[in-house]
Scaffold this active site. Structure first.
Site, PDB file in Angstrom:
ATOM      1  N   TYR A  31      -7.617  14.609  22.991  1.00 54.53           N
ATOM      2  CA  TYR A  31      -7.027  13.578  21.996  1.00 54.53           C
ATOM      3  C   TYR A  31      -7.280  13.969  20.345  1.00 54.53           C
ATOM      4  O   TYR A  31      -6.740  13.099  19.528  1.00 54.53           O
ATOM      5  CB  TYR A  31      -7.804  12.220  22.176  1.00 54.53           C
ATOM      6  CG  TYR A  31      -8.921  12.083  21.846  1.00 54.53           C
ATOM      7  CD1 TYR A  31      -9.677  12.112  20.681  1.00 54.53           C
ATOM      8  CD2 TYR A  31     -10.019  12.189  23.027  1.00 54.53           C
ATOM      9  CE1 TYR A  31     -11.106  12.121  20.770  1.00 54.53           C
ATOM     10  CE2 TYR A  31     -11.317  12.016  22.828  1.00 54.53           C
ATOM     11  CZ  TYR A  31     -11.872  12.061  21.518  1.00 54.53           C
ATOM     12  OH  TYR A  31     -13.387  11.943  21.196  1.00 54.53           O
ATOM     13  N   SER A  33       0.069  35.486  -2.026  1.00 59.70           N
ATOM     14  CA  SER A  33       1.470  35.672  -1.599  1.00 59.70           C
ATOM     15  C   SER A  33       2.121  34.699  -0.704  1.00 59.70           C
ATOM     16  O   SER A  33       3.083  34.584  -0.562  1.00 59.70           O
ATOM     17  CB  SER A  33       1.152  37.047  -0.565  1.00 59.70           C
ATOM     18  OG  SER A  33       0.618  36.958   0.365  1.00 59.70           O
ATOM     19  N   GLU A  34       1.208  33.573  -0.246  1.00 54.47           N
ATOM     20  CA  GLU A  34       1.654  32.651   0.601  1.00 54.47           C
ATOM     21  C   GLU A  34       1.896  31.369  -0.112  1.00 54.47           C
ATOM     22  O   GLU A  34       2.167  30.266   0.134  1.00 54.47           O
ATOM     23  CB  GLU A  34       0.711  32.333   1.639  1.00 54.47           C
ATOM     24  CG  GLU A  34       0.566  33.177   2.556  1.00 54.47           C
ATOM     25  CD  GLU A  34       1.649  33.302   3.662  1.00 54.47           C
ATOM     26  OE1 GLU A  34       2.809  32.711   3.403  1.00 54.47           O
ATOM     27  OE2 GLU A  34       1.460  33.989   4.840  1.00 54.47           O
ATOM     28  N   GLY A  62      -5.751  38.720  -2.625  1.00 54.32           N
ATOM     29  CA  GLY A  62      -6.424  39.835  -2.381  1.00 54.32           C
ATOM     30  C   GLY A  62      -7.765  40.049  -3.025  1.00 54.32           C
ATOM     31  O   GLY A  62      -8.216  41.194  -3.338  1.00 54.32           O
ATOM     32  N   HIS A 117      -4.607  27.053   4.907  1.00 57.35           N
ATOM     33  CA  HIS A 117      -4.090  28.052   5.557  1.00 57.35           C
ATOM     34  C   HIS A 117      -4.936  29.344   6.178  1.00 57.35           C
ATOM     35  O   HIS A 117      -5.575  29.879   5.430  1.00 57.35           O
ATOM     36  CB  HIS A 117      -2.734  29.105   5.165  1.00 57.35           C
ATOM     37  CG  HIS A 117      -2.372  30.176   5.652  1.00 57.35           C
ATOM     38  ND1 HIS A 117      -1.740  30.225   6.828  1.00 57.35           N
ATOM     39  CD2 HIS A 117      -1.921  31.183   5.099  1.00 57.35           C
ATOM     40  CE1 HIS A 117      -1.564  31.469   7.366  1.00 57.35           C
ATOM     41  NE2 HIS A 117      -1.449  32.146   6.279  1.00 57.35           N
ATOM     42  N   TYR A 143     -11.306   3.732  12.952  1.00 57.66           N
ATOM     43  CA  TYR A 143     -12.280   4.716  13.016  1.00 57.66           C
ATOM     44  C   TYR A 143     -13.128   4.912  11.684  1.00 57.66           C
ATOM     45  O   TYR A 143     -12.591   4.992  10.545  1.00 57.66           O
ATOM     46  CB  TYR A 143     -11.814   6.149  13.618  1.00 57.66           C
ATOM     47  CG  TYR A 143     -13.005   7.285  13.601  1.00 57.66           C
ATOM     48  CD1 TYR A 143     -13.836   7.336  14.860  1.00 57.66           C
ATOM     49  CD2 TYR A 143     -13.026   8.249  12.745  1.00 57.66           C
ATOM     50  CE1 TYR A 143     -14.783   8.179  14.874  1.00 57.66           C
ATOM     51  CE2 TYR A 143     -14.075   9.083  12.940  1.00 57.66           C
ATOM     52  CZ  TYR A 143     -14.892   9.053  14.030  1.00 57.66           C
ATOM     53  OH  TYR A 143     -15.774  10.121  14.290  1.00 57.66           O
ATOM     54  N   HIS A 167       0.657  34.609  13.439  1.00 53.54           N
ATOM     55  CA  HIS A 167       0.218  34.620  12.167  1.00 53.54           C
ATOM     56  C   HIS A 167      -0.967  33.749  12.107  1.00 53.54           C
ATOM     57  O   HIS A 167      -2.040  34.193  11.647  1.00 53.54           O
ATOM     58  CB  HIS A 167       1.291  34.084  11.159  1.00 53.54           C
ATOM     59  CG  HIS A 167       1.025  33.960   9.788  1.00 53.54           C
ATOM     60  ND1 HIS A 167       2.042  34.047   8.956  1.00 53.54           N
ATOM     61  CD2 HIS A 167      -0.065  33.947   9.186  1.00 53.54           C
ATOM     62  CE1 HIS A 167       1.544  34.232   7.767  1.00 53.54           C
ATOM     63  NE2 HIS A 167       0.205  34.052   7.777  1.00 53.54           N
ATOM     64  N   HIS A 215      -6.319  32.224   9.564  1.00 53.63           N
ATOM     65  CA  HIS A 215      -5.758  33.109  10.740  1.00 53.63           C
ATOM     66  C   HIS A 215      -6.857  32.952  11.797  1.00 53.63           C
ATOM     67  O   HIS A 215      -7.115  34.069  12.494  1.00 53.63           O
ATOM     68  CB  HIS A 215      -5.633  34.682  10.159  1.00 53.63           C
ATOM     69  CG  HIS A 215      -4.729  34.965   9.117  1.00 53.63           C
ATOM     70  ND1 HIS A 215      -4.452  36.437   8.740  1.00 53.63           N
ATOM     71  CD2 HIS A 215      -3.948  34.065   8.847  1.00 53.63           C
ATOM     72  CE1 HIS A 215      -3.565  36.124   7.807  1.00 53.63           C
ATOM     73  NE2 HIS A 215      -3.017  35.002   7.609  1.00 53.63           N
TER      74      HIS A 215
END
Length: 237
Positions: free
Chosen positions: A137, A97-98, A68, A116, A233, A178, A118
């Site tokens: 690809y 919280s995750e 937060g 992570h 690559y 989510h 959204h």
């Protein structure tokens, strides 16, 4: 004899002090990277407000964005770190919280960083399909077709378990209704995989929205061919 022992003892302390300084420097550098990456997710529209979170692993510590707190307010004195069991060992701000999601990745993979978000297009796709269609690809950069983890409430161990199932042999997945999770050996790599996943989802949504047309998709054989080509690559060395 006593002088020799004292000299050896002093040298030992010097070695420990050097190690401690190295550890502090590594933690400071990782925290700066976590904050910079979190700010980047907001700047580039992958999160809104304080949604999403970023972490990096340094030894047995996980540095993670707090819960937060707007990313532009975070500074060097706001370091938040937990051990691999989730016990807070640095900082006064509560971790995201995750946290169960991040710790699950570190316990089950060789990840050094987790992002992570959204992201809008990827989250939209998470509501539509169990797996991102092979429209490009770029999927090869995430280990193969990107799966959608079953829904569970944010911050729960259940969500972490669903995520791990979707991440099997992959470096990224969608979380149903989510967002996204990606990981890598560096923060830059984890972020790039997030950006590629969001772009790929946007591409599929754009192509599939044209009336009367269905996007052509790559076969698994074609994707494996790309994975083989990617081994060479980039720059050598």
């Amino acid at each position: 004899m006593r002088d020799h022992q004292e000299g050896a003892h002093d040298g030992h302390n010097g070695h420990n002090g050097h190690d401690a300084n190295d550890a502090r420097d590594a933690i400071e550098q990782a925290w700066n990277g976590v904050v910079a990456t979190a700010r980047r997710t907001a700047t580039e529209g992958l999160v809104v407000g304080t949604s999403g979170n970023v972490s990096a692993r340094v030894g047995d510590l996980v540095l993670v964005t707090p819960s937060g707190v707007p990313y532009d307010r975070l500074g060097p004195g706001d370091t938040v770190a937990v051990d691999l069991h989730g016990n807070q060992v640095l900082g006064v701000l509560a971790p995201t919280s995750e946290l169960p999601l991040h710790l699950a990745v570190y316990r089950h993979t060789d990840a050094a960083a987790v992002v992570h978000t959204h992201a809008v297009h990827a989250t939209a796709v998470s509501t539509l399909v169990p797996e991102v269609p092979l429209v490009h690809y770029a999927a090869a950069m995430l280990g193969g077709p990107v799966r959608t983890a079953a829904y569970a409430r944010y911050g729960t161990q259940e969500l972490a378990e669903h995520m791990l199932a979707a991440l099997r042999d992959r470096t990224g997945c969608l979380l149903r209704n989510h967002g996204t999770v990606t990981y890598g050996s560096t923060l830059d790599q984890a972020y790039d995989r997030t950006a590629q996943l969001e772009w790929m989802c946007r591409l599929w949504l754009t192509a599939s929205s044209v009336p009367g047309h269905t996007p052509s998709l790559l076969s698994l054989a074609q994707l494996r061919d790309v994975q083989d080509a990617l081994k060479g690559y980039g720059q050598p060395g």
